[in-house]
Design an enzyme around this catalytic site. Structure first.
Site, short mmCIF file in Angstrom:
data_model
loop_
_atom_site.label_atom_id
_atom_site.label_comp_id
_atom_site.label_asym_id
_atom_site.label_seq_id
_atom_site.Cartn_x
_atom_site.Cartn_y
_atom_site.Cartn_z
CG HIS A 63 -0.33 0.05 2.53
ND1 HIS A 63 0.47 -0.96 3.04
CD2 HIS A 63 -0.37 1.00 3.51
CE1 HIS A 63 0.87 -0.64 4.26
NE2 HIS A 63 0.38 0.55 4.56
CG HIS A 65 -0.11 4.29 4.94
ND1 HIS A 65 -0.86 3.51 5.78
CD2 HIS A 65 -0.88 5.39 4.68
CE1 HIS A 65 -2.02 4.09 6.01
NE2 HIS A 65 -2.07 5.22 5.35
CG ASP A 67 4.82 2.73 7.31
OD1 ASP A 67 3.91 3.20 6.62
OD2 ASP A 67 4.63 1.80 8.13
CG HIS A 68 4.28 -0.11 4.03
ND1 HIS A 68 4.31 -1.47 4.25
CD2 HIS A 68 3.78 0.44 5.15
CE1 HIS A 68 3.84 -1.73 5.47
NE2 HIS A 68 3.51 -0.57 6.03
CG HIS A 140 -4.19 -0.35 6.40
ND1 HIS A 140 -4.12 -0.28 7.76
CD2 HIS A 140 -3.17 0.45 5.93
CE1 HIS A 140 -3.12 0.49 8.12
NE2 HIS A 140 -2.53 0.96 7.04
CG ASP A 211 0.45 -1.71 7.49
OD1 ASP A 211 1.33 -2.58 7.52
OD2 ASP A 211 0.66 -0.51 7.70
CG HIS A 269 3.78 -3.07 10.39
ND1 HIS A 269 2.87 -2.37 11.14
CD2 HIS A 269 4.12 -2.26 9.36
CE1 HIS A 269 2.66 -1.18 10.59
NE2 HIS A 269 3.41 -1.09 9.49
#
Length: 312
Positions: A63, A65, A67-68, A140, A211, A269
């Site tokens: 996805h 976000h 942090d990914h 998510h 997530d 995670h």
């Protein structure tokens, strides 16, 4: 097949855990490495490994976000500097291609190789003679996918003595039989591959979940998987908070693995709220639900060998 965790934290980097990235090493199987997510500073994490960026030819993003994905531009640029020339395919949700291309354009970053983008939807996103990769949406706060890597059945062992008894000479004909081809001998007789090979060997299945809060699609993707990699941002005491933020707990991840009849579970995670001393009860809590549970740490490596998971 080996798994190397490059980032196992949640949300933002901490002193102990970088943001999300996982390398699936398929060097023995097909000579390449697949990267799942590419959080900030993933290329820095790679510097502490034997991984060669040019060997990474597929990147699967769960996805969008930060942090990914925030490590993608830097990695793509460095792959060029380090001699990467072959096609790189990036799989991910709608919007990923636009973000990557705009970032490279605005920063005037030139790469020496072609990049192909595959916009992920539910179903098969990649298939060749060795592997199938399936995707399903998870639950998510934004669109997010989980991936299921299935290795196709492997050829059985060649029964050399039996082949020789049937008149097959030593040499290339034995190799053809081993990989599944039937052959015709000089006298016109036909030797079938299935007559001189053992049964096909079952390949491995790895499920990598982005997530997500506890959901049915996670169970479906993990069905009878050898290894399930599941987020565990929270613990059981904060289960209600986890759902509000679209995340899962350690015990919910264990429940997914249990309901899916998986073999092994790796918790990933992990929130920075959990100190090293907290991880002992954190792991024990999950193991009470699903005994074959491990916690991933940055640079932890696992190997799938003889149908068992081994930590290196």
């Amino acid at each position: 097949m080996q798994l190397q965790f490059l980032g196992t934290g949640a949300g933002m980097p901490s002193k102990d855990r970088n943001t999300s990235a996982l390398a699936v090493k398929l060097l023995e199987e097909c000579g390449s490495i697949w990267l799942f997510d590419c959080g900030e500073a993933t290329q820095h994490q790679i510097l502490h490994t034997t991984i060669k960026p040019r060997k990474i030819d597929k990147i699967f993003i769960t996805h969008l976000h930060g942090d990914h994905i925030f490590g993608l531009p830097g990695f793509l640029s460095s792959r060029s500097f380090l001699g990467g020339e072959e096609l790189l395919t990036i799989y991910g949700p709608k919007g990923l291609q636009q973000w990557v291309e705009q970032t490279l354009k605005l920063s005037n970053t030139h790469v020496t190789y072609s990049i192909a983008f595959v916009e992920v939807e539910e179903g098969i996103v990649f298939e060749d003679s060795q592997f199938i990769v399936r995707a399903m949406p998870l639950e998510h706060v934004i669109e997010c996918f989980g991936y299921r890597i299935e290795q196709k059945a492997l050829p059985g062992e060649l029964l050399i003595d039996k082949a020789i008894q049937l008149g097959v000479p030593k040499g290339p004909l034995l190799g053809k039989l081993k990989v599944g081809y039937d052959i015709t001998l000089d006298d016109g007789s036909i030797v079938l591959s299935k007559e001189v090979t053992s049964e096909l060997k079952e390949g491995f299945t790895v499920t990598i979940l982005g997530d997500t809060k506890f959901c049915s699609n996670a169970i479906t993707l993990a069905e009878k998987a050898d290894i399930v990699i599941h987020e565990a941002t929270f613990d059981h005491s904060t289960i209600e908070l986890a759902a509000q933020y679209g995340h899962a707990t350690n015990t919910e991840a264990a429940k997914v693995a249990q309901l899916a009849n998986a073999k092994y579970l790796i918790l990933n995670h992990i929130s920075a709220r959990f100190l090293k001393s907290d991880l002992i009860p954190f792991l024990k809590e999950a193991q009470e639900q699903f005994p074959n549970t491990f916690i991933a740490n940055d640079q932890t490596q696992y190997e799938w060998r003889q149908h068992q998971l081994h930590e290196l």
